[in-house]
Design a protein around this motif. Structure first.
Motif, PDB file in Angstrom:
ATOM      1  N   PHE A  14       0.831  -1.207   0.000  1.00  0.00           N
ATOM      2  CA  PHE A  14       0.000   0.000   0.000  1.00  0.00           C
ATOM      3  C   PHE A  14       0.867   1.259   0.000  1.00  0.00           C
ATOM      4  N   LEU A  15       1.896   1.273   0.844  1.00  0.00           N
ATOM      5  CA  LEU A  15       2.769   2.444   0.944  1.00  0.00           C
ATOM      6  C   LEU A  15       3.665   2.613  -0.275  1.00  0.00           C
ATOM      7  N   SER A  16       3.754   1.581  -1.109  1.00  0.00           N
ATOM      8  CA  SER A  16       4.610   1.648  -2.295  1.00  0.00           C
ATOM      9  C   SER A  16       3.922   2.304  -3.482  1.00  0.00           C
ATOM     10  N   THR A  17       2.615   2.582  -3.358  1.00  0.00           N
ATOM     11  CA  THR A  17       1.888   3.184  -4.475  1.00  0.00           C
ATOM     12  C   THR A  17       1.916   4.708  -4.385  1.00  0.00           C
ATOM     13  N   TYR A  18       1.670   5.321  -5.508  1.00  0.00           N
ATOM     14  CA  TYR A  18       1.750   6.773  -5.600  1.00  0.00           C
ATOM     15  C   TYR A  18       0.557   7.423  -4.902  1.00  0.00           C
ATOM     16  N   PHE A  49      -7.884   8.618   2.400  1.00  0.00           N
ATOM     17  CA  PHE A  49      -8.209   9.937   1.864  1.00  0.00           C
ATOM     18  C   PHE A  49      -7.078  10.502   1.016  1.00  0.00           C
ATOM     19  N   SER A  50      -5.931   9.855   1.027  1.00  0.00           N
ATOM     20  CA  SER A  50      -4.829  10.306   0.177  1.00  0.00           C
ATOM     21  C   SER A  50      -5.089   9.969  -1.284  1.00  0.00           C
ATOM     22  N   GLY A  51      -6.080   9.126  -1.534  1.00  0.00           N
ATOM     23  CA  GLY A  51      -6.379   8.736  -2.913  1.00  0.00           C
ATOM     24  C   GLY A  51      -5.935   7.333  -3.238  1.00  0.00           C
ATOM     25  N   ARG A  52      -5.082   6.763  -2.403  1.00  0.00           N
ATOM     26  CA  ARG A  52      -4.685   5.374  -2.605  1.00  0.00           C
ATOM     27  C   ARG A  52      -5.872   4.449  -2.332  1.00  0.00           C
TER      28      ARG A  52
END
Length: 392
Positions: free
Chosen positions: A297-301, A327-330
């Protein structure tokens, strides 16, 4: 009811008769499978009996055999869900397939009439979707397998398929006819691993040309994701695995960069962000580990990165995400059988495989006779095989 034995090579017209044949029976969690004679009843209404030609083992079989989920413990049981075969006979009302057809068993069925099957946005099926706890036929709640001795002890089914048997009985919604010209041995891959991985890239993520991808876990499913991403023209495909040997086969199937988490103290997601200038467009978690899922999850933009979950999580622990992080969009989504509607879409995918759109040969790393099935399990546990084909 008339009985015909195929254990010693006898043959003839078997339709409507009980068949006695070989099967690999699991008598308890973690116990070696036992090759023995079983009785296989004729198919009932809307059921199909299939002669299995080739079957293989994936990690779902492995985790179920180990008994990692107590709700799945129904024994004795015939595991297996990745196979290819020929229809031996059909029950009343079956029109989609006939005796002699080449078919692939579907652990994720498609009844075609429920609300989900009619919806183009899902490949779930309300009647015959994935249910590892289900151990009997949907028609009458009974099994079609029994021991061949005088006890006639019921032997339970697994994932709608039970392919570790010379013959098996499935609901007609759980078989799909394929082209008889297709290389039947290789078509085994389509009943689970290859379809799950390639479909996750094509259907669930819809990977675009030029996009970036990170794959966590380079087993057969993870490598199938890589092959699917390669076929779609992804510009960067990062493979993450603790087995350094996976970098070799990975590069044959589209991996452009390889990360072994044990080779550096730096968090994997930070390395991926460096390689991709902020993160990948799509990450795929193929391990079934919550820590790995969070790393994926943390590896995505930030803003639009999507994590696709394919690993089977047997732990009761919940997702390692705070709601506000979304809410960051990920996004995080799950993919079952690669989003393929089995009976509707798999024949076309099989044709694409025949045409060379995706590679097949590289996924078959071992071949063994059926009576060596416990050796095949060991190869998978040792991380030495992607798919070991067992000829029945």
């Amino acid at each position: 009811m008339e009985v015909v034995s195929l254990v010693n090579g006898c043959s003839g017209n078997t339709a409507g008769k009980v068949i006695i044949c070989k099967a690999a029976v699991a008598w308890g969690p973690g116990e070696p499978l036992v090759i023995e004679q079983v009785r296989v009843d004729p198919p009932q209404k809307m059921e199909v009996r299939v002669k299995i030609l080739f079957t293989s083992i994936c990690h779902t079989d492995l985790s179920a055999w180990k008994g990692e989920n107590e709700s799945q413990r129904a024994y004795p049981r015939i595991f297996g869900h990745e196979a290819v075969g020929i229809v031996e006979s059909v029950g009343e009302g079956v029109t989609e397939v006939a005796a002699g057809d080449h078919v692939i068993p579907l652990f994720n069925g498609e009844c075609g009439v429920c609300r989900c099957c009619k919806n183009p946005n899902t490949n779930s099926c309300e009647k015959l979707g994935v249910d590892p706890t289900k151990s009997t036929m949907i028609l009458d709640g009974k099994t079609r397998f029994t021991t061949a001795d005088e006890r006639r002890q019921p032997i339970y089914h697994f994932l709608n398929t039970s392919t570790f048997s010379e013959f098996t009985v499935l609901d007609s919604a759980c078989v799909v006819k394929i082209d008889s010209e297709a290389p039947i041995k290789k078509m085994t891959l389509l009943s689970c691993g290859l379809s799950t991985g390639v479909g996750a890239a094509w259907n669930t993520a819809n990977v675009e040309a030029g996009s970036t991808v990170a794959i966590f876990g380079l087993g057969a499913v993870g490598l199938a994701v890589a092959e699917g991403a390669r076929a779609r023209g992804a510009s960067k495909i990062i493979g993450v695995d603790v087995n350094p040997q996976k970098s070799i086969i990975g590069k044959q199937l589209g991996i452009t960069d390889f990360i072994n988490p044990r080779d550096s103290d730096k968090p994997v997601h930070e390395k991926i962000m460096e390689i991709t200038d902020g993160g990948v467009d799509y990450s795929f978690e193929c391990v079934g580990n919550l820590e790995v899922l969070r790393t994926a999850f943390l590896s995505t933009y930030i803003g639009y990165g999507t994590t696709i979950m394919l690993g089977i999580h047997t732990s009761p622990k919940l997702l390692p995400l705070h709601p506000m992080e979304l809410f960051s969009g990920r996004k995080v989504v799950a993919s079952v059988f690669g989003g393929f509607k089995g009976r509707t879409q798999l024949p076309h995918f099989a044709k694409q495989c025949m045409e060379g759109v995706v590679k097949l040969d590289e996924f078959i790393t071992h071949e063994l006779p059926f009576d060596k099935i416990n050796d095949a399990f060991q190869l998978l546990m040792d991380g030495k095989s992607l798919r070991c084909l067992l000829q029945i």
